[in-house]
Scaffold this active site. Sequence first.
Site, short mmCIF file in Angstrom:
data_model
loop_
_atom_site.label_atom_id
_atom_site.label_comp_id
_atom_site.label_asym_id
_atom_site.label_seq_id
_atom_site.Cartn_x
_atom_site.Cartn_y
_atom_site.Cartn_z
CB ALA A 282 -13.04 3.63 0.93
CG ASP B 69 0.88 7.58 -3.61
OD1 ASP B 69 0.77 8.41 -4.53
OD2 ASP B 69 0.37 7.73 -2.49
CG ASP C 228 -1.97 0.99 1.29
OD1 ASP C 228 -2.39 1.42 0.20
OD2 ASP C 228 -2.43 1.35 2.39
P1 13P Z 1 -8.93 4.95 5.38
O1 13P Z 1 -8.04 5.83 6.19
O2 13P Z 1 -10.19 5.67 4.99
O3 13P Z 1 -9.23 3.65 6.01
O4 13P Z 1 -8.18 4.63 4.00
C1 13P Z 1 -7.22 3.60 3.94
C2 13P Z 1 -6.42 3.63 2.69
O5 13P Z 1 -6.70 4.32 1.73
C3 13P Z 1 -5.24 2.75 2.65
O6 13P Z 1 -4.49 2.94 1.49
O1 G3H Z 2 -3.32 4.97 3.43
C1 G3H Z 2 -2.60 4.64 4.34
C2 G3H Z 2 -2.90 3.44 5.14
O2 G3H Z 2 -4.03 3.65 5.95
C3 G3H Z 2 -1.70 3.01 5.90
O3 G3H Z 2 -1.41 3.89 6.92
O4 G3H Z 2 0.99 4.46 6.67
O5 G3H Z 2 -0.18 4.64 8.90
O6 G3H Z 2 0.33 2.39 7.92
P1 G3H Z 2 0.04 3.85 7.65
ZN ZN Z 3 -4.55 4.96 0.77
#
Ligand code: 13P
Ligand code: G3H
Ligand code: ZN
Length: 323
Positions: A227, A115, A93
Amino acid sequence: MTHYRDLGLSNTREMFRKAMAGGYAVPAYNFNNLEQLQAILTGCLKSRSPLILQISKGARAYADQTLLRYLAEGAMKIVGAAEHPIPVALHLDHGDSYELCVSCIETGFSSVMIDGSGLPYDENVALTSKVVEYAHKHDVTVEGELGVLAGIEDAVSHAASHYTDPEDVEDFVGKTGVDSLAISIGTSHGAYKFKVKPGESPPALRFDILEEVERRIPGFPIVLHGASSVLPQYVEMINKYGGQLEGAIGVSEDQLRRAAKSSVCKINIDSDGRLVVTAVIRKVFAESPKEFDPRKYLGPAREELTNLIIRKNREVLGSADRA
Ligand code: 13P
Ligand code: G3H
Ligand code: ZN
């Protein structure tokens, strides 16, 4: 090099093809520890939903990248032995560098996000293309991003958002070869997604932008970050037991249902899980002040999170019974 297929994982290609055809979205849940992973896995197995397990750069720093990878490998043993196995992708992510994406791919991730949304357009194209070139050699799928979401988490932090410009999407997808595209239509990361006065409803998401994107790249998988719904019952529970989350607000479930039926094939949820875990732990601490066995508060938090995931898959994303 550990290839994801040897761990029983899938990339997102087939998942998104089915989600697009079936009018639902695949859930992408973040995890940082054992209990979150157990809840996500149990919730998706019970609801028979495909699953994208997400690990952020911050999660890798918190929980140790090797340990997290073996947790995911252990999860796949459970999935493989299940009566009704589900497809699972292991996804990076918000990857912020080529090197991080390569490191994840080499250790068994089946999907990565690069990203580059905070970079100038041409630099985003160049970085994303470089990641795609490497990832596709290993049949790993890549998510890119255009437009900026506001919000603050460990590794993702932007003070202000700007919407995706639909005019850029064909060029970006064509030049980079990404497999899916995250767009900015009004969501943001974290538990404070909109600034609204008490009694006022939050603004609607920009479905007009999403529709224009769909017109320009029909059938292309779109990703919705930020989301979480920030469910009021958990915010109230946190505040009741000593927390201070006044003004926390998320995306309405109705808007998520609408998005899930569109070309949005992946919906990212992290904050909702954080809120549930915090609410339950606060309640146990308040009601049982003599308790000091972590299993007695992490266990109930895990159970509540499992139930939340089942409900989201069944009633919001429409991914239940699709695996
Ligand atoms: P939220 O903070 O809304 O749960 O979004 C999570 C997210 O986009 C992780 O990449
Ligand atoms: O979009 C980000 C995710 O919610 C992950 O958050 O970088 O605090 O682990 P983090
Ligand atoms: Zn995100």
